[in-house]
Design an enzyme around this catalytic site. Sequence first.
Site, PDB file in Angstrom:
ATOM      1  N   ASP A 164       0.826  -1.179   0.063  1.00 36.88           N
ATOM      2  CA  ASP A 164      -0.064  -0.065   0.194  1.00 36.88           C
ATOM      3  C   ASP A 164       0.701   1.148   0.030  1.00 36.88           C
ATOM      4  O   ASP A 164       1.936   1.257   0.573  1.00 36.88           O
ATOM      5  CB  ASP A 164      -0.899  -0.040   1.080  1.00 36.88           C
ATOM      6  CG  ASP A 164      -2.206   0.979   1.095  1.00 36.88           C
ATOM      7  OD1 ASP A 164      -2.194   1.610   0.064  1.00 36.88           O
ATOM      8  OD2 ASP A 164      -2.728   1.064   2.069  1.00 36.88           O
ATOM      9  N   HIS A 165       0.153   2.224  -0.744  1.00 33.64           N
ATOM     10  CA  HIS A 165       0.844   3.603  -0.652  1.00 33.64           C
ATOM     11  C   HIS A 165       2.228   3.619  -1.015  1.00 33.64           C
ATOM     12  O   HIS A 165       3.204   4.206  -0.229  1.00 33.64           O
ATOM     13  CB  HIS A 165       0.659   4.308   0.679  1.00 33.64           C
ATOM     14  CG  HIS A 165      -0.668   4.878   0.753  1.00 33.64           C
ATOM     15  ND1 HIS A 165      -1.144   6.108   0.068  1.00 33.64           N
ATOM     16  CD2 HIS A 165      -1.901   4.573   1.373  1.00 33.64           C
ATOM     17  CE1 HIS A 165      -2.269   6.393   0.312  1.00 33.64           C
ATOM     18  NE2 HIS A 165      -2.636   5.498   1.090  1.00 33.64           N
ATOM     19  N   GLU A 278      -3.180  -0.326  -8.095  1.00 31.69           N
ATOM     20  CA  GLU A 278      -4.144   0.689  -7.987  1.00 31.69           C
ATOM     21  C   GLU A 278      -3.389   1.923  -7.970  1.00 31.69           C
ATOM     22  O   GLU A 278      -2.237   2.224  -7.622  1.00 31.69           O
ATOM     23  CB  GLU A 278      -4.537   0.278  -6.391  1.00 31.69           C
ATOM     24  CG  GLU A 278      -5.458   1.581  -5.966  1.00 31.69           C
ATOM     25  CD  GLU A 278      -6.362   1.241  -4.521  1.00 31.69           C
ATOM     26  OE1 GLU A 278      -6.851   0.127  -4.723  1.00 31.69           O
ATOM     27  OE2 GLU A 278      -6.216   1.784  -3.729  1.00 31.69           O
ATOM     28  N   LYS A 320      -9.178   8.773  10.058  1.00 36.16           N
ATOM     29  CA  LYS A 320      -8.864   7.732  10.716  1.00 36.16           C
ATOM     30  C   LYS A 320      -9.618   6.969  11.627  1.00 36.16           C
ATOM     31  O   LYS A 320      -9.771   7.894  12.666  1.00 36.16           O
ATOM     32  CB  LYS A 320      -7.308   7.314  11.013  1.00 36.16           C
ATOM     33  CG  LYS A 320      -6.322   7.994   9.923  1.00 36.16           C
ATOM     34  CD  LYS A 320      -6.061   6.622   8.915  1.00 36.16           C
ATOM     35  CE  LYS A 320      -5.079   7.230   8.007  1.00 36.16           C
ATOM     36  NZ  LYS A 320      -5.196   6.229   6.893  1.00 36.16           N
ATOM     37  N   HIS A 353      -9.962   4.477   0.670  1.00 41.85           N
ATOM     38  CA  HIS A 353      -9.222   4.519   1.511  1.00 41.85           C
ATOM     39  C   HIS A 353      -9.536   4.980   2.874  1.00 41.85           C
ATOM     40  O   HIS A 353     -10.506   5.786   3.045  1.00 41.85           O
ATOM     41  CB  HIS A 353      -8.039   5.275   0.791  1.00 41.85           C
ATOM     42  CG  HIS A 353      -7.087   4.501   0.060  1.00 41.85           C
ATOM     43  ND1 HIS A 353      -5.572   4.772   0.115  1.00 41.85           N
ATOM     44  CD2 HIS A 353      -7.398   4.028  -1.026  1.00 41.85           C
ATOM     45  CE1 HIS A 353      -5.517   3.991  -1.019  1.00 41.85           C
ATOM     46  NE2 HIS A 353      -6.338   3.419  -1.650  1.00 41.85           N
TER      47      HIS A 353
HETATM   48 ZN    ZN Z   1      -4.883   5.957   1.331  1.00 44.87          ZN
END
Ligand code: ZN
Length: 501
Positions: A164-165, A278, A320, A353
Amino acid sequence: MSDRLSALNLDVVPASRVEADGALWALAHAKAGPRLVILAPATASRVLEGFEGETTGVAEGAVLVGPASTKNAAALRGRLEWLRPRPLGTRTSAGLGDRLGLATPGHVRAVRAVGGVAAIAPIFPQQSIREMTRTGRTPIEVMDDATWGMFAEGWKDGTGADADHLKTTADIDACLAVGFSMFTIDPGEHVDSAADAADAATLRARTAALPWADLADSEAAMRRRYLGQSVAVEHLTIAFDEVTLLRAAVKYGRAVAHVARMARHLRQAAGPRLVELEVSVDETETPTSPAEHYWVANELNRLEVEWVSLAPRFVGRFEKGVDYIGDLGELEKDIAAHAALARHFGPYKLSLHSGSDKFTVYPIAARLAQGLVHLKTAGTSYLEALRTVAAVDPVFFRAIYAFARERYDTDKASYHVSAELAKAPAAADVPEGDLPGLLEQFDAREILHVTFGSVLKEVAPDGTLRFKDTLFGLLRSNPEAYADNLERHFVKHLQPFVKAR
Ligand SMILES: [Zn+2]
């Protein structure tokens, strides 16, 4: 073979037992930690190649009892193909990131509870490079923890694995090397959010300075492709006047060039291996307008990038570990537009996300994306770990919370959060019975969420880790309580996406 397994006097995890390749495979609990057990009749002894542990040969065949090590995890993935991450394509999917490495059993149970892989395709190994740094984990540890979790639960229905990221080609290489199958490219550093407020003259100057060679393009050619065009995309009309076009190009031009560079690198480095990509611009300052989404997708297409999902920056705030903050009506319009564009250009999935705990958003996103959706969660599983700890050792949980309050103002810097210390109860003021309730309080929740790295790394005056070892010890000795909390929490996340189809 089952009789022989019980004759070994091992504390075998019943759900883990699986027959494959002519052998019996299981996980067992032992004082020294989890053990891998393989029973291989003489006809199947070749399956033991590549595993480490103690092998005892008996007349009926060999028994191997070995550690839950990196070597054995890799050998397991080599033998049991369902443990090997694979691309999921455009199936409805969910990423179940796990910062501590003990959450996969609970995640597996939640996926099963909503109908299994036919309902939602899971990604168990998932972590961003940022969170790996914060937790002191490496890509292989993330992979192995998920492997052992799936194995313990007897999960045979496959998984994706989301690196991810990722920001650099070195990130891609590190994650590719250990078997990740999905690569989330984050070109956020190359997004120029100031373009939103720039006037026409500024936009013209910045457009001229774009890396046109990297984009395999020229300003004149781009103007010809877009200016005066008006395209119908389902209910939308996407039209580019000069300012709209230049704003999109200035804001996302360098990001598009960066994604194309990363995608080329991935394609080359992966060779014949099947991987998916992605594109995520969710962690940027200002929302992605429909025209900007159109421009980005159209340019990535022109540069022959293939992607399976895209995370725009939606309107409002996806903070978050808490629900959506903003106007749900506006968000609904925004998701409808992005979903239409994703169908038009792909189809590819819309990726949500910071997707955990957005309970008011799920029914909307599920309905509008029509199954073309990926839900990405991570830190919320850490909060469920803390909920488990709060129940079994309130005093210890109170100490974590007090420390988190001290760290919050420093640790919040790299996250989108709005909690205020003054609004979160002081640790000493919360009666013991109310401590788990802190996980329902907005400010306390965000404070606990973003401080996990500090909690895991904090060293006590005597040189030992102040929280980490006790935290892991409590979770390891209460695995059912942790798995129950995760299952309950994630069924609420996944169910809306299953119902909508
Ligand atoms: Zn994200």
